[in-house]
Design a protein around this motif. Sequence first.
Motif, mmCIF file in Angstrom:
data_model
loop_
_atom_site.group_PDB
_atom_site.id
_atom_site.type_symbol
_atom_site.label_atom_id
_atom_site.label_comp_id
_atom_site.label_asym_id
_atom_site.label_seq_id
_atom_site.Cartn_x
_atom_site.Cartn_y
_atom_site.Cartn_z
ATOM 1 N N SER A 1 32.784 -19.345 -16.612
ATOM 2 C CA SER A 1 32.637 -17.937 -17.423
ATOM 3 C C SER A 1 31.840 -18.831 -18.905
ATOM 4 O O SER A 1 30.782 -18.848 -18.903
ATOM 5 N N GLU A 2 32.778 -20.202 -19.492
ATOM 6 C CA GLU A 2 31.916 -20.771 -20.294
ATOM 7 C C GLU A 2 30.388 -20.992 -19.755
ATOM 8 O O GLU A 2 29.773 -21.238 -20.590
ATOM 9 N N HIS A 3 29.966 -21.651 -18.526
ATOM 10 C CA HIS A 3 29.199 -21.863 -17.945
ATOM 11 C C HIS A 3 27.726 -21.025 -18.591
ATOM 12 O O HIS A 3 26.917 -21.416 -18.851
ATOM 13 N N ILE A 4 28.396 -19.884 -17.704
ATOM 14 C CA ILE A 4 27.455 -18.404 -17.758
ATOM 15 C C ILE A 4 27.001 -18.572 -18.972
ATOM 16 O O ILE A 4 25.705 -18.096 -19.144
ATOM 17 N N PHE A 5 28.081 -18.222 -19.804
ATOM 18 C CA PHE A 5 27.608 -17.650 -21.420
ATOM 19 C C PHE A 5 26.847 -18.869 -22.075
ATOM 20 O O PHE A 5 26.032 -18.349 -22.771
ATOM 21 N N ILE A 6 27.658 -19.696 -21.860
ATOM 22 C CA ILE A 6 25.942 -20.959 -22.965
ATOM 23 C C ILE A 6 24.351 -21.093 -22.079
ATOM 24 O O ILE A 6 23.841 -21.213 -22.043
ATOM 25 N N LEU B 1 23.421 -18.314 -20.557
ATOM 26 C CA LEU B 1 22.286 -17.146 -21.414
ATOM 27 C C LEU B 1 22.179 -17.238 -22.777
ATOM 28 O O LEU B 1 20.985 -16.701 -23.154
ATOM 29 N N ASP B 2 23.045 -17.981 -23.249
ATOM 30 C CA ASP B 2 22.777 -18.266 -24.557
ATOM 31 C C ASP B 2 21.298 -19.184 -24.486
ATOM 32 O O ASP B 2 20.067 -18.566 -25.651
ATOM 33 N N ASN B 3 21.305 -19.525 -24.380
ATOM 34 C CA ASN B 3 19.818 -20.435 -23.623
ATOM 35 C C ASN B 3 19.230 -19.967 -23.969
ATOM 36 O O ASN B 3 18.176 -20.167 -23.778
ATOM 37 N N LEU B 4 18.956 -19.109 -22.686
ATOM 38 C CA LEU B 4 17.779 -17.715 -22.357
ATOM 39 C C LEU B 4 17.515 -16.628 -23.726
ATOM 40 O O LEU B 4 16.715 -16.699 -22.736
ATOM 41 N N GLY B 5 18.451 -16.509 -24.528
ATOM 42 C CA GLY B 5 18.325 -16.003 -25.593
ATOM 43 C C GLY B 5 18.678 -14.437 -25.608
ATOM 44 O O GLY B 5 18.821 -13.389 -26.044
ATOM 45 N N ILE B 6 19.970 -14.637 -24.663
ATOM 46 C CA ILE B 6 20.485 -12.702 -24.789
ATOM 47 C C ILE B 6 21.742 -13.819 -25.586
ATOM 48 O O ILE B 6 22.731 -14.163 -25.432
ATOM 49 N N PRO B 7 22.132 -12.712 -26.249
ATOM 50 C CA PRO B 7 22.847 -12.756 -27.337
ATOM 51 C C PRO B 7 24.558 -12.315 -26.414
ATOM 52 O O PRO B 7 24.659 -11.594 -26.188
ATOM 53 N N THR B 8 25.193 -13.145 -26.424
ATOM 54 C CA THR B 8 26.719 -12.892 -26.219
ATOM 55 C C THR B 8 28.029 -13.450 -27.352
ATOM 56 O O THR B 8 27.385 -13.703 -28.708
ATOM 57 N N HIS B 9 28.671 -12.923 -27.419
ATOM 58 C CA HIS B 9 30.079 -12.717 -28.210
ATOM 59 C C HIS B 9 30.191 -15.476 -28.221
ATOM 60 O O HIS B 9 31.503 -14.882 -29.397
ATOM 61 N N PHE B 10 29.721 -15.416 -27.404
ATOM 62 C CA PHE B 10 30.991 -16.575 -27.397
ATOM 63 C C PHE B 10 30.501 -17.898 -28.001
ATOM 64 O O PHE B 10 28.925 -17.492 -28.945
ATOM 65 N N ILE B 11 30.720 -18.159 -28.844
ATOM 66 C CA ILE B 11 30.858 -19.665 -29.317
ATOM 67 C C ILE B 11 30.810 -21.139 -28.986
ATOM 68 O O ILE B 11 30.055 -21.551 -29.439
ATOM 69 N N ILE C 1 21.428 -1.860 -23.455
ATOM 70 C CA ILE C 1 22.441 -2.219 -22.226
ATOM 71 C C ILE C 1 21.980 -3.094 -21.135
ATOM 72 O O ILE C 1 22.623 -3.402 -20.154
ATOM 73 N N SER C 2 21.815 -1.630 -20.621
ATOM 74 C CA SER C 2 20.744 -1.427 -19.400
ATOM 75 C C SER C 2 19.980 -2.790 -19.300
ATOM 76 O O SER C 2 19.993 -3.854 -18.433
ATOM 77 N N GLY C 3 19.266 -2.749 -20.040
ATOM 78 C CA GLY C 3 17.462 -4.232 -20.142
ATOM 79 C C GLY C 3 19.133 -5.476 -20.246
ATOM 80 O O GLY C 3 18.097 -6.312 -19.438
ATOM 81 N N LEU C 4 19.543 -5.777 -20.724
ATOM 82 C CA LEU C 4 20.154 -6.773 -20.643
ATOM 83 C C LEU C 4 20.944 -7.089 -19.606
ATOM 84 O O LEU C 4 20.865 -8.586 -19.041
ATOM 85 N N ALA C 5 21.412 -5.952 -18.997
ATOM 86 C CA ALA C 5 22.367 -6.194 -17.925
ATOM 87 C C ALA C 5 21.365 -6.592 -16.382
ATOM 88 O O ALA C 5 21.809 -7.737 -15.805
ATOM 89 N N LEU C 6 20.117 -5.920 -16.887
ATOM 90 C CA LEU C 6 18.948 -6.846 -15.482
ATOM 91 C C LEU C 6 18.485 -7.899 -15.766
ATOM 92 O O LEU C 6 18.339 -9.059 -14.880
ATOM 93 N N ARG C 7 18.349 -8.198 -16.916
ATOM 94 C CA ARG C 7 18.168 -9.992 -17.487
ATOM 95 C C ARG C 7 19.147 -10.844 -16.695
ATOM 96 O O ARG C 7 18.199 -11.676 -16.953
ATOM 97 N N ILE C 8 20.390 -10.598 -17.725
ATOM 98 C CA ILE C 8 21.487 -10.656 -16.804
ATOM 99 C C ILE C 8 21.380 -11.346 -15.221
ATOM 100 O O ILE C 8 21.503 -12.272 -14.619
ATOM 101 N N ASN C 9 21.423 -10.138 -14.636
ATOM 102 C CA ASN C 9 21.263 -9.782 -13.022
ATOM 103 C C ASN C 9 20.110 -10.859 -12.515
ATOM 104 O O ASN C 9 20.338 -11.647 -11.477
ATOM 105 N N ASP C 10 18.688 -11.060 -13.276
ATOM 106 C CA ASP C 10 17.743 -11.521 -12.718
ATOM 107 C C ASP C 10 17.908 -13.154 -12.952
ATOM 108 O O ASP C 10 18.199 -14.223 -11.135
ATOM 109 N N PHE C 11 18.622 -13.234 -14.001
ATOM 110 C CA PHE C 11 19.402 -15.194 -14.193
ATOM 111 C C PHE C 11 19.971 -15.619 -12.912
ATOM 112 O O PHE C 11 20.013 -16.549 -12.462
#
Length: 255
Positions: A54-59, A61-71, A151-161
């Motif tokens: 999960s850490e790897h994926i959230f990092i 996604l953060d690099n792609l500009g998708i906002p997450t709660h991960f610090i 939310i739907s737009g973010l979900a589809l972007r996350i899915n693409d990645f």
Amino acid sequence: MSQRKKLYEGKAKILYQGPEPGTIIQHFKDDATAFNAQKHEVIEGKGVLNNRISEHIFIQLDNLGIPTHFIKALNMREQLVQEVDVIPIEVVVRNFAAGSLVKRLGLEEGTHLPRTLVEYYYKDDELGDPMISEDHITTFGWATPQEIEEISGLALRINDFMCGMFSAVGIRLVDFKLEFGRVWEEEAMRIVLADEISPDNCRLWDVKTGDKLDKDRFRQDLGGLLNAYQEVAARLGLITRESQGGTSGPVLIKN
């Protein structure tokens, strides 16, 4: 050492009060549950693998500009995350037919869907997380139409990645679950991805063999759940191959 304040304990994680206001420590447990916790087992090392994946994926996604709660990662089992106002909706993104979709519509498992399907479920264990529509969400004030669209737009972007990321290592992303929350920065509010992304809430199949590399191994009594999670982590380059199958636990490779 002062004892940490526990804020919440769920089926797979414990949330503790963070060191700074507006932060939370997210601790990954070894518990495996299914069917709304009617089936339960402790599998040593599972939480470590879920935390790292999960850490790897959230990092990424953060690099792609998708906002997450991960610090940041804190240790093998814990992450420091932003405190969010959780939206009580589970967002399920489906690329292939599996799970409840097969049962509801009589589809053959593994059928490639004509297009990516986004579904919403009300997050309530006592009710069994019932499926809901956008009208339910807006009628009961769980989210606004604008928030649903975001939310739907973010979900589809996350899915693409994620489809690309997993495909590159020979894994098919069948479906997965996401959760989102709101954070306030001064007077502005934004939607961020929360919770986790791991084999606990993704369906992951080997492209060549069709072997399941996710929690369905536990749900369906297939066995080998820890080995499957280790295989996912190894293909993503997060653990060494030599650590798989050993008794000392996975050897993590840090970024």
